[in-house]
Design a protein around this motif. Sequence first.
Motif, short mmCIF file in Angstrom:
data_model
loop_
_atom_site.label_atom_id
_atom_site.label_comp_id
_atom_site.label_asym_id
_atom_site.label_seq_id
_atom_site.Cartn_x
_atom_site.Cartn_y
_atom_site.Cartn_z
N GLY A 23 49.05 -52.48 -27.57
CA GLY A 23 47.74 -51.97 -27.18
C GLY A 23 47.81 -50.53 -26.71
O GLY A 23 46.93 -49.71 -27.02
N TRP A 24 48.86 -50.20 -25.98
CA TRP A 24 49.07 -48.83 -25.53
C TRP A 24 49.20 -47.90 -26.74
O TRP A 24 48.59 -46.83 -26.79
CB TRP A 24 50.33 -48.77 -24.68
CG TRP A 24 50.69 -47.40 -24.18
CD1 TRP A 24 51.16 -46.35 -24.91
CD2 TRP A 24 50.61 -46.96 -22.84
NE1 TRP A 24 51.39 -45.29 -24.11
CE2 TRP A 24 51.06 -45.61 -22.83
CE3 TRP A 24 50.24 -47.55 -21.65
CZ2 TRP A 24 51.13 -44.87 -21.65
CZ3 TRP A 24 50.31 -46.80 -20.50
CH2 TRP A 24 50.74 -45.48 -20.50
N VAL A 35 40.73 -50.44 -37.42
CA VAL A 35 42.17 -50.65 -37.24
C VAL A 35 42.40 -51.63 -36.11
O VAL A 35 43.27 -52.51 -36.20
CB VAL A 35 42.88 -49.31 -36.98
CG1 VAL A 35 44.33 -49.52 -36.60
CG2 VAL A 35 42.78 -48.41 -38.19
N ARG A 36 41.61 -51.52 -35.05
CA ARG A 36 41.72 -52.46 -33.95
C ARG A 36 41.32 -53.87 -34.39
O ARG A 36 41.95 -54.85 -34.00
CB ARG A 36 40.85 -52.01 -32.79
CG ARG A 36 41.33 -50.70 -32.22
CD ARG A 36 40.41 -50.17 -31.16
NE ARG A 36 40.85 -48.83 -30.78
CZ ARG A 36 40.16 -48.04 -30.01
NH1 ARG A 36 39.00 -48.43 -29.53
NH2 ARG A 36 40.61 -46.84 -29.71
N VAL A 40 43.72 -57.29 -34.50
CA VAL A 40 43.41 -58.59 -33.90
C VAL A 40 43.49 -59.70 -34.95
O VAL A 40 44.03 -60.78 -34.69
CB VAL A 40 42.01 -58.55 -33.23
CG1 VAL A 40 41.56 -59.94 -32.81
CG2 VAL A 40 42.04 -57.62 -32.03
N VAL A 41 42.99 -59.44 -36.16
CA VAL A 41 43.06 -60.44 -37.22
C VAL A 41 44.51 -60.70 -37.62
O VAL A 41 44.90 -61.86 -37.85
CB VAL A 41 42.21 -60.00 -38.44
CG1 VAL A 41 42.45 -60.89 -39.64
CG2 VAL A 41 40.74 -60.00 -38.08
N THR A 42 45.32 -59.66 -37.67
CA THR A 42 46.74 -59.82 -37.99
C THR A 42 47.46 -60.63 -36.91
O THR A 42 48.31 -61.47 -37.22
CB THR A 42 47.40 -58.45 -38.16
OG1 THR A 42 46.70 -57.71 -39.15
CG2 THR A 42 48.86 -58.58 -38.54
N LEU A 131 47.01 -56.93 -25.27
CA LEU A 131 46.52 -55.84 -26.10
C LEU A 131 45.48 -55.02 -25.35
O LEU A 131 45.54 -53.78 -25.32
CB LEU A 131 45.93 -56.41 -27.39
CG LEU A 131 45.74 -55.49 -28.56
CD1 LEU A 131 47.07 -55.02 -29.09
CD2 LEU A 131 44.96 -56.21 -29.66
N GLY A 132 44.53 -55.70 -24.72
CA GLY A 132 43.51 -55.01 -23.95
C GLY A 132 44.07 -54.35 -22.70
O GLY A 132 43.66 -53.25 -22.32
#
Length: 141
Positions: A23-24, A35-36, A40-42, A131-132
């Motif tokens: 996430g960083w 891309v974000r 998340v889907v990946t 991630l967040g």
Amino acid sequence: MSILKKIPWFSLILVLLSYSTLGWLIFEEKAPWYVRLITVVTILLSLICITNPWLKLDDYSQIFFKSNARTFGMAILAAFLFFLMIAWFRVFLDTLLIICATILARLDFQAVSLKPALAFGCIFSCSLIGLGLGALINHYI
């Protein structure tokens, strides 16, 4: 209360920390929204592949090695992936860290005999929180 004692907290903290570095990195690069979303889907798809016990890679591996042409194609693909691994070694190490932390958490969930759905839910929520959290820490530091 007994289910909270069974959850492998150390492995989940490792998952949280490894995904927070991702996430960083994504927030530091100022990646666009798609891309974000793809990230998340990946993450979702990779966790499905890791946590579901009904996926058997043996059934799929025989498809690739039925003929000499397919085996040659797989060898060329493996050589290309090895080249990418060497060329982008930093990205490879970050990806390897995330995959290893996720597999460790999955094995810990399996060792304490918790349901695969619970393992998937806990690991997926920790990965998204990480991630967040990595994006928030980068934003505020």
